[in-house]
Design a protein around this motif. Sequence first.
Motif, mmCIF file in Angstrom:
data_model
loop_
_atom_site.group_PDB
_atom_site.id
_atom_site.type_symbol
_atom_site.label_atom_id
_atom_site.label_comp_id
_atom_site.label_asym_id
_atom_site.label_seq_id
_atom_site.Cartn_x
_atom_site.Cartn_y
_atom_site.Cartn_z
ATOM 1 N N GLY A 26 21.730 -4.509 2.515
ATOM 2 C CA GLY A 26 20.366 -4.054 2.583
ATOM 3 C C GLY A 26 19.811 -3.714 3.954
ATOM 4 O O GLY A 26 20.776 -3.281 4.936
ATOM 5 N N LYS A 64 22.913 7.913 0.791
ATOM 6 C CA LYS A 64 22.338 6.954 0.037
ATOM 7 C C LYS A 64 21.249 6.077 0.583
ATOM 8 O O LYS A 64 21.117 5.600 1.754
ATOM 9 C CB LYS A 64 23.319 5.926 -0.351
ATOM 10 N N LEU A 66 18.370 2.669 -0.150
ATOM 11 C CA LEU A 66 18.202 1.268 -0.496
ATOM 12 C C LEU A 66 18.614 0.997 -1.833
ATOM 13 O O LEU A 66 19.703 0.413 -2.356
ATOM 14 C CB LEU A 66 17.046 0.580 -0.283
ATOM 15 N N ALA A 67 17.884 1.979 -2.826
ATOM 16 C CA ALA A 67 17.906 1.736 -4.288
ATOM 17 C C ALA A 67 19.205 2.226 -4.880
ATOM 18 O O ALA A 67 19.807 1.581 -5.863
ATOM 19 C CB ALA A 67 16.955 2.489 -4.851
ATOM 20 N N ASP A 68 19.959 3.086 -4.064
ATOM 21 C CA ASP A 68 21.218 3.765 -4.534
ATOM 22 C C ASP A 68 22.376 2.514 -4.346
ATOM 23 O O ASP A 68 23.366 2.735 -5.098
ATOM 24 C CB ASP A 68 21.678 4.834 -3.698
ATOM 25 N N VAL A 69 22.185 1.531 -3.569
ATOM 26 C CA VAL A 69 23.277 0.478 -3.109
ATOM 27 C C VAL A 69 22.728 -0.687 -3.933
ATOM 28 O O VAL A 69 23.297 -1.797 -3.580
ATOM 29 C CB VAL A 69 23.680 0.533 -1.768
ATOM 30 N N ASN A 70 21.555 -0.814 -4.477
ATOM 31 C CA ASN A 70 21.023 -1.943 -5.014
ATOM 32 C C ASN A 70 20.771 -3.040 -4.059
ATOM 33 O O ASN A 70 20.904 -4.247 -3.839
ATOM 34 C CB ASN A 70 21.987 -2.619 -6.038
ATOM 35 N N GLY A 71 20.436 -2.461 -2.630
ATOM 36 C CA GLY A 71 20.196 -3.299 -1.499
ATOM 37 C C GLY A 71 18.928 -4.128 -1.496
ATOM 38 O O GLY A 71 17.664 -3.671 -2.289
ATOM 39 N N ASN A 72 18.745 -5.059 -0.632
ATOM 40 C CA ASN A 72 17.534 -5.776 -0.422
ATOM 41 C C ASN A 72 17.055 -5.671 1.188
ATOM 42 O O ASN A 72 17.555 -5.065 1.948
ATOM 43 C CB ASN A 72 17.829 -7.268 -0.705
ATOM 44 N N SER A 117 9.733 -0.778 -4.001
ATOM 45 C CA SER A 117 11.180 -1.053 -4.135
ATOM 46 C C SER A 117 11.609 -1.706 -5.833
ATOM 47 O O SER A 117 12.767 -1.520 -6.272
ATOM 48 C CB SER A 117 11.988 -2.141 -3.275
ATOM 49 N N LYS A 119 11.389 -4.847 -6.090
ATOM 50 C CA LYS A 119 12.273 -5.988 -5.911
ATOM 51 C C LYS A 119 11.380 -7.021 -5.006
ATOM 52 O O LYS A 119 10.712 -6.577 -4.081
ATOM 53 C CB LYS A 119 13.512 -5.586 -5.294
#
Length: 152
Positions: A26, A64, A66-72, A117, A119
């Motif tokens: 992230g 990519k 943040l959402a594309d890599v499921n990042g935080n 996000s 999240k």
Amino acid sequence: MRAVIQRVSEASCKINGLATGEIAVGFLVLLGIEDADTEEDASWLAQKIIGMRIFSDENGLMNKALADVNGNILLISQFTLFAQTKKGNRPSFIRAAKPEKAIPLYELMIKTLENLSGKPIFTGVFGADMKVSLINDGPVTIMMDTKNKDNH
């Protein structure tokens, strides 16, 4: 507002040895708030952070978000981003917002990033003596200033 956005494979914040926030893939975002900042600055910057496409795609290109890599996100308040170093060797922080101005904008940034996000946003503690660790992936580091929107 000023932000230093670092693409990380992991990052954490500890206070007195206890973790307040830890993420894997992230962004570690260091956020400085000055007296002239407004809610509009927080909104603009949050949207830029969430939309920032600096993660590698299948071809190795930064494509990519943040959402594309499921990042935080680990968000850390850092008034020293407004250090003035023109005179002498001791930085001046006169442009940094005082806590009564900065804390509500910091909290607004957390809520805005969470809303955008979908999240939770991991954080440090405003004004605390924090120990921040990170593994900068790349390294990739992006600096942004809401007073220079035309340059971003």
